[in-house]
Scaffold this motif. Structure first.
Motif, PDB file in Angstrom:
ATOM      1  N   ILE A  40     -47.522  30.750 -23.761  1.00 36.37           N
ATOM      2  CA  ILE A  40     -47.923  31.820 -24.672  1.00 36.37           C
ATOM      3  C   ILE A  40     -48.194  33.071 -23.854  1.00 36.37           C
ATOM      4  N   ARG A  41     -47.596  34.181 -24.284  1.00 34.04           N
ATOM      5  CA  ARG A  41     -47.774  35.446 -23.568  1.00 34.04           C
ATOM      6  C   ARG A  41     -48.247  36.530 -24.538  1.00 34.04           C
ATOM      7  N   VAL A  42     -48.960  37.477 -23.993  1.00 41.86           N
ATOM      8  CA  VAL A  42     -49.318  38.687 -24.736  1.00 41.86           C
ATOM      9  C   VAL A  42     -48.620  39.837 -24.026  1.00 41.86           C
ATOM     10  N   ILE A 101     -49.622  41.648 -20.752  1.00 34.76           N
ATOM     11  CA  ILE A 101     -51.044  41.952 -20.901  1.00 34.76           C
ATOM     12  C   ILE A 101     -51.842  40.697 -20.559  1.00 34.76           C
ATOM     13  N   ARG A 102     -52.917  40.924 -19.839  1.00 31.89           N
ATOM     14  CA  ARG A 102     -53.771  39.825 -19.378  1.00 31.89           C
ATOM     15  C   ARG A 102     -54.176  38.956 -20.563  1.00 31.89           C
ATOM     16  N   SER A 103     -54.023  37.639 -20.449  1.00 32.99           N
ATOM     17  CA  SER A 103     -54.437  36.761 -21.545  1.00 32.99           C
ATOM     18  C   SER A 103     -55.016  35.475 -20.986  1.00 32.99           C
ATOM     19  N   ALA A 112     -57.029  38.398 -25.195  1.00 32.08           N
ATOM     20  CA  ALA A 112     -56.293  39.391 -24.419  1.00 32.08           C
ATOM     21  C   ALA A 112     -57.285  40.401 -23.853  1.00 32.08           C
ATOM     22  N   ASN A 113     -56.879  41.006 -22.739  1.00 29.00           N
ATOM     23  CA  ASN A 113     -57.719  42.029 -22.130  1.00 29.00           C
ATOM     24  C   ASN A 113     -56.811  43.115 -21.563  1.00 29.00           C
ATOM     25  N   LEU A 114     -57.056  44.356 -21.948  1.00 28.32           N
ATOM     26  CA  LEU A 114     -56.200  45.459 -21.495  1.00 28.32           C
ATOM     27  C   LEU A 114     -56.496  45.848 -20.051  1.00 28.32           C
ATOM     28  N   ASP A 115     -57.584  45.281 -19.512  1.00 26.70           N
ATOM     29  CA  ASP A 115     -57.967  45.601 -18.134  1.00 26.70           C
ATOM     30  C   ASP A 115     -57.454  44.500 -17.202  1.00 26.70           C
TER      31      ASP A 115
END
Ligand code: FES
Ligand SMILES: [Fe+2]
Length: 334
Positions: A40-42, A101-103, A112-115
């Motif tokens: 699973i990816r974001v 995107i970090r997940s 998820a985290n945008l940082d």
């Protein structure tokens, strides 16, 4: 908030290779997808050509084709084909991939985290995970969703969610007779989370809709109600038989979309009368949330009034204080 971990989906919402759903994460359109490799990816869903959004909604597909000039991407975000790009200099499809995107997956939730630099989620909420361990959240499945357009700042909703003091007035006929405000207590916290424990007034209290409890719970876990927040706004209402995940999707200072997802153990979906029991739970959640809507409307109007000042909190509202300490640390770097 852009550096916080936010729950975007449950793993069971993406059951097969190519299953996907999309959303907006603080202005960043994302696609959450199970790849052909089962990962699973974001990813950003913004085209690498001239920034059109390549996909909306949810469904299942093996290729995402941009509606603008038909660049197509596979389920890992790899660009597979860019028509009529022969002769473009310094360009090769194989070098192009949608930004990842970090997940992280925690107890069946995809976060998820945008940082990129954010600390991993699970270790930060270990104390909360241990407390809810017996409820086996990872084995639950999403069985229903209620959606509300909510014209307030998201913090109004979180603060309301995390105190039972308002049972005496807002929920005087629904929650207060079952979960007395005065009995509620807030747990000590050692991380970016709070738990509010609402003991049942009746020691024989059971699920009013007849849903079976998670096997192996202690009696108090079966009858009591628990509200929790993992900061900033990952909200779970946990009971012996079900969980309500309040997915908070802020899109402006004065607006959010709220999705209340109902989760039950996978085995519960097999019982006789499941549909009726689920509908009863949905109805109860809806009635109670409409009472909270009235409260949040009152507060949001008041917070925007010029003469309004910060009032004193009750000890029953300690979870609000806990989260405010975290904000204070974030804002002052302390
Ligand atoms: S913007 Fe996507 S192909 Fe042109
Ligand atoms: Fe409430």
């Amino acid at each position: 908030m852009r550096t916080g971990w936010l729950p975007v989906a449950r793993v069971e919402q993406l059951p097969m290779a190519g299953s996907y759903l999309t959303m907006d994460l603080f202005g960043q359109p994302i696609v959450v997808v199970r790849g052909s490799d089962d990962q699973i990816r974001v990813m950003s869903s913004i085209c690498l050509h001239r920034a059109a959004n390549i996909v909306e909604g949810s469904g299942r597909r093996n290729v995402f084709t941009c509606p603008y000039h038909a660049w197509s991407y596979d389920t890992t975000g790899q660009l597979k084909r860019a028509p009529l790009m022969e002769g473009a200099c310094e360009f090769a499809e194989r070098d192009e991939r949608l930004p990842q995107i970090r997940s992280e997956i925690w107890q069946g939730f995809i976060l998820a985290n945008l940082d990129d630099e954010a600390a991993p989620f699970a270790p930060q909420v270990k104390g909360l995970s241990d407390y809810f361990d017996a409820f086996q959240l990872e084995d639950m499945v999403l069985v229903d969703t209620l959606e509300f357009d909510s014209p307030w700042n998201w913090k109004v909703l979180v603060e309301n969610f995390m105190e039972a003091y308002h049972h005496i007035a807002s929920h005087s006929k629904t929650f207060e007779p079952v979960f007395h405000a005065a009995d509620s207590r807030v747990l000590d916290s050692d991380g970016p989370w709070s738990i509010l424990h609402m003991p049942a007034a009746d020691q024989e209290h059971t699920d009013p809709g007849g849903l079976p409890n998670v096997p192996g719970l202690e009696p108090w876990q079966e009858r009591d109600l628990f509200a929790s927040v993992m900061y900033p706004h990952f909200l779970l209402a946990v009971q012996g038989s079900s969980v309500a995940w309040y997915q908070v999707l802020p899109d402006a200072v004065d607006h959010l979309t709220l999705k209340i997802h109902l989760l039950v153990p996978a085995t519960t979906t097999q019982i006789d009368g499941f549909e009726e029991a689920r509908n009863a739970l949905r109805e109860l959640v809806s009635v109670v949330h409409h009472e909270d809507i009235s409260a949040n409307d009152l507060v949001w109007r008041g917070l925007n009034a010029g003469a309004t000042k910060q009032g004193r909190l009750s000890p029953l509202e300690e979870a609000i204080w806990q989260q405010n300490q975290w904000w204070l640390d974030k804002m002052t770097g302390g």
